[in-house]
Design a protein around this motif. Structure first.
Motif, mmCIF file in Angstrom:
data_model
loop_
_atom_site.group_PDB
_atom_site.id
_atom_site.type_symbol
_atom_site.label_atom_id
_atom_site.label_comp_id
_atom_site.label_asym_id
_atom_site.label_seq_id
_atom_site.Cartn_x
_atom_site.Cartn_y
_atom_site.Cartn_z
ATOM 1 N N PRO A 282 0.810 -1.216 0.000
ATOM 2 C CA PRO A 282 0.000 0.000 0.000
ATOM 3 C C PRO A 282 0.848 1.273 0.000
ATOM 4 C CG PRO A 282 0.102 -0.908 2.205
ATOM 5 C CD PRO A 282 0.929 -1.807 1.329
ATOM 6 N N PHE A 283 0.325 2.292 -0.669
ATOM 7 C CA PHE A 283 0.872 3.645 -0.611
ATOM 8 C C PHE A 283 -0.288 4.555 -0.218
ATOM 9 C CE2 PHE A 283 3.715 1.376 -3.380
ATOM 10 C CZ PHE A 283 4.984 1.866 -3.062
ATOM 11 N N VAL A 284 -0.224 5.108 0.988
ATOM 12 C CA VAL A 284 -1.353 5.847 1.546
ATOM 13 C C VAL A 284 -0.973 7.319 1.686
ATOM 14 C CG1 VAL A 284 -3.054 5.929 3.409
ATOM 15 C CG2 VAL A 284 -1.896 3.767 2.881
ATOM 16 N N GLY A 285 -1.875 8.199 1.272
ATOM 17 C CA GLY A 285 -1.643 9.635 1.402
ATOM 18 C C GLY A 285 -2.893 10.365 1.848
ATOM 19 N N ARG A 286 -2.725 11.601 2.290
ATOM 20 C CA ARG A 286 -3.884 12.418 2.670
ATOM 21 C C ARG A 286 -4.740 12.721 1.450
ATOM 22 N NH1 ARG A 286 -0.347 16.952 5.502
ATOM 23 N NH2 ARG A 286 0.878 16.318 3.681
ATOM 24 N N THR A 287 -4.101 12.766 0.279
ATOM 25 C CA THR A 287 -4.796 12.908 -0.993
ATOM 26 C C THR A 287 -4.290 11.820 -1.929
ATOM 27 O OG1 THR A 287 -3.131 14.362 -1.961
ATOM 28 C CG2 THR A 287 -4.916 15.411 -0.682
ATOM 29 N N ALA A 291 -0.387 10.186 -2.385
ATOM 30 C CA ALA A 291 -0.107 8.749 -2.394
ATOM 31 C C ALA A 291 0.626 8.348 -3.667
ATOM 32 C CB ALA A 291 -1.415 7.972 -2.259
ATOM 33 N N ARG A 292 0.209 8.888 -4.798
ATOM 34 C CA ARG A 292 0.860 8.544 -6.067
ATOM 35 C C ARG A 292 2.273 9.111 -6.131
ATOM 36 N NH1 ARG A 292 -2.026 5.385 -8.770
ATOM 37 N NH2 ARG A 292 -4.306 5.386 -8.625
ATOM 38 N N GLU A 293 2.497 10.214 -5.489
ATOM 39 C CA GLU A 293 3.852 10.770 -5.416
ATOM 40 C C GLU A 293 4.756 9.837 -4.606
ATOM 41 O OE1 GLU A 293 6.118 14.801 -3.773
ATOM 42 O OE2 GLU A 293 3.939 14.804 -4.054
ATOM 43 N N LYS A 294 4.229 9.310 -3.509
ATOM 44 C CA LYS A 294 4.997 8.348 -2.711
ATOM 45 C C LYS A 294 5.315 7.094 -3.538
ATOM 46 C CE LYS A 294 3.061 9.572 1.830
ATOM 47 N NZ LYS A 294 2.247 9.083 2.982
ATOM 48 N N GLN A 295 4.322 6.609 -4.262
ATOM 49 C CA GLN A 295 4.516 5.422 -5.089
ATOM 50 C C GLN A 295 5.581 5.673 -6.154
ATOM 51 O OE1 GLN A 295 1.433 4.624 -7.922
ATOM 52 N NE2 GLN A 295 1.759 2.392 -7.891
ATOM 53 N N ALA A 296 5.479 6.798 -6.852
ATOM 54 C CA ALA A 296 6.421 7.108 -7.929
ATOM 55 C C ALA A 296 7.845 7.247 -7.400
ATOM 56 C CB ALA A 296 5.989 8.386 -8.650
ATOM 57 N N THR A 373 -5.958 7.511 -0.911
ATOM 58 C CA THR A 373 -6.299 7.943 0.438
ATOM 59 C C THR A 373 -6.667 6.720 1.273
ATOM 60 O OG1 THR A 373 -8.645 8.164 -0.086
ATOM 61 C CG2 THR A 373 -7.235 10.095 -0.507
ATOM 62 N N PRO A 374 -6.770 6.853 2.603
ATOM 63 C CA PRO A 374 -7.201 5.709 3.407
ATOM 64 C C PRO A 374 -8.514 5.102 2.904
ATOM 65 C CG PRO A 374 -6.368 7.437 4.827
ATOM 66 C CD PRO A 374 -6.389 8.003 3.446
ATOM 67 N N GLU A 406 1.643 4.065 8.774
ATOM 68 C CA GLU A 406 0.604 4.756 8.011
ATOM 69 C C GLU A 406 -0.600 3.847 7.783
ATOM 70 O OE1 GLU A 406 3.488 7.803 5.461
ATOM 71 O OE2 GLU A 406 2.381 6.207 4.434
ATOM 72 N N PHE A 407 -0.340 2.582 7.463
ATOM 73 C CA PHE A 407 -1.452 1.654 7.226
ATOM 74 C C PHE A 407 -2.262 1.434 8.503
ATOM 75 C CE2 PHE A 407 -3.570 -2.404 6.754
ATOM 76 C CZ PHE A 407 -4.050 -2.353 5.458
#
Length: 456
Positions: A282-287, A291-296, A373-374, A406-407
């Protein structure tokens, strides 16, 4: 019976798990050679009410790629360093109260007595929270560390593994539950009539017994497996109570779920007593954008050669012999046939080169990445579970311990709000968490029904 939603946390006692860039990630903190690192992760998972923490393991520094360990060490690839997970789990038994602790041990290079004794001991020390991931070791480098230059044939490894568990069950059953009396006044310690020699003689093992560890809290560890070939799925259907799966395709996960549950029925088992855990990252973000920035960022760190080193180790096939910018050929791999089949299918479907496959493998051993997001991540988990692709998920962290935190802090509360996941543990033992009931110590019969042959 109402289906339950289950969660486990994937770990390797080393610098790299599924995520090969994990050790390079700036958010990875802690010393993977120290107990505090694993204790921190375990307490986080326990706070999230996870069923168990799962330790994979390898028994050699991977060298199949180019027949050399230099690149493995230089790049810090999976398996470059690995502590003995049994020792880590024993230490974590004292650092946690209810979290299950599952450890990988090979049936290829150890004896049934040794493994039965270790897991019975750890089950006592943890108060009944132990699982055993049964593996048949799959590459030449491991064999050479145990004096074997030639690997056993794939199906023969499973035949031997069948007998291995038959012997282990007999050893765990060699002490009756009430054999220890401990009458201080009379000096009567244990009742000899309730401790039995097993006198096993088979094609692969000869063991007299009994075990010198008394009957443990769960009677035996929860049996975990990850069979993906036809023979492997038969083995899992016969023995496993939890199954670890890697497959990025929802359709394939659903087909695997149906197949293994059907095979279990044909072995006379209740399919609901086998819990299937596909791994996800999982890659979780507030938006969603965060989250996609974390994944990339994570995926860009992935090194294709590191991925190919691990793919070579998993399949026991040297991928250094092929051009990086050509498609992946149809290769007969003696090791993990299921993982290679998935990698090959991805290459064909998406027109990927070997370099592309290596990069995907380095990003997370082709695990599906759930991003958002969550609420969005919970939606993806719920959709897969509702579609009966699985009974729960093996959560694999892209960096540690932050991705687990985060998860647990963001996604688990959303799952709980939906009534999908427990808010508190309902028991103290791993079997309680998984809803398995009392363990049987009677080995499951080898002979399958005619219907099982049709499934195979």
């Amino acid at each position: 019976m109402k289906r339950s939603f289950h969660l486990a946390g994937f770990q390797i006692a080393g610098a790299v798990t599924h995520s090969h860039p994990g050790w390079r990630h700036p958010k990875t903190t802690g010393d993977f050679l120290g107990l505090d690192y694993y204790a921190n992760i375990a307490r986080t998972l326990e706070r999230g009410k996870f069923d168990f923490m799962f330790f994979a393991d390898v028994l050699a520094i991977p060298r199949r790629y180019g027949d050399d360990i230099a690149d493995t060490l230089r790049r810090g690839t999976q398996g470059a360093v690995g502590l003995d997970p049994m020792m880590v789990a024993a230490a974590l038994a004292g650092a946690t109260e209810k979290l299950g602790l599952a450890v990988t041990k090979s049936v290829t290079y150890f004896s049934p007595y040794d493994i039965a004794r270790s897991f019975a001991s750890l089950d006592h020390l943890s108060g009944g929270r132990v699982g055993w991931n049964v593996v048949t070791s799959l590459n030449q480098a491991e064999g050479q560390n145990f004096g074997r230059d030639e690997m056993l044939d794939h199906d023969l490894r499973y035949d031997r593994a069948d007998e291995f568990l038959e012997v282990a069950y007999k050893l765990w059953n060699s002490w009756q539950e009430d054999a220890i009396v401990r009458d201080r006044a009379s000096g009567f310690f244990a009742d000899p009539a309730k401790v039995h020699e097993i006198h096993h003689v088979g094609p692969h093992f000869k063991v007299r017994g009994p075990l010198n560890v008394s009957h443990s809290p769960q009677s035996r560890p929860v049996i975990i497996q990850a069979g993906s070939s036809g023979r492997g799925k038969d083995y899992a259907a016969r023995w496993a109570e939890a199954i670890f799966e890697i497959d990025p395709s929802p359709d394939s996960r659903r087909a695997y779920y149906v197949d293994v549950k059907a095979r279990a029925s044909n072995f006379g088992r209740d399919p609901s007593k086998i819990k299937i855990f596909p791994a996800v990252m999982p890659f979780v973000g507030r938006t969603e954008a965060e989250a996609r920035e974390k994944q990339a960022f994570h995926n860009e760190l992935a090194d294709p050669i590191s991925g190919l080193i691990t793919l070579s180790a998993h399949t026991d096939h040297d991928f250094s012999r092929y051009p990086l910018d050509a498609p992946v050929g149809d290769i007969k791999a003696p090791g993990s046939q299921g993982l290679f089949a998935v990698a090959r299918a991805l290459s064909v479907k998406n027109d990927l080169t070997l370099r592309d496959v290596g990069k995907l493998y380095a990003q997370g051993i082709i695990l599906p990445q759930f991003v958002g997001t969550p609420t969005q991540v919970a939606d993806q988990l719920e959709a897969a579970w509702s579609a009966e692709e699985c009974d729960g998920f093996m959560i694999s962290a892209a960096w540690s311990p932050g991705a687990f935190e985060e998860f647990v802090d963001l996604v688990v509360p959303e799952l709980q709000r939906r009534g999908l996941f427990r808010k508190e543990y309902e028991g103290k033992q791993l079997r309680d968490h998984l809803g398995l009931g009392k363990a049987s110590l009677e080995p499951i019969a080898r002979q399958r029904t005619p219907e099982a042959s049709k499934v195979a």
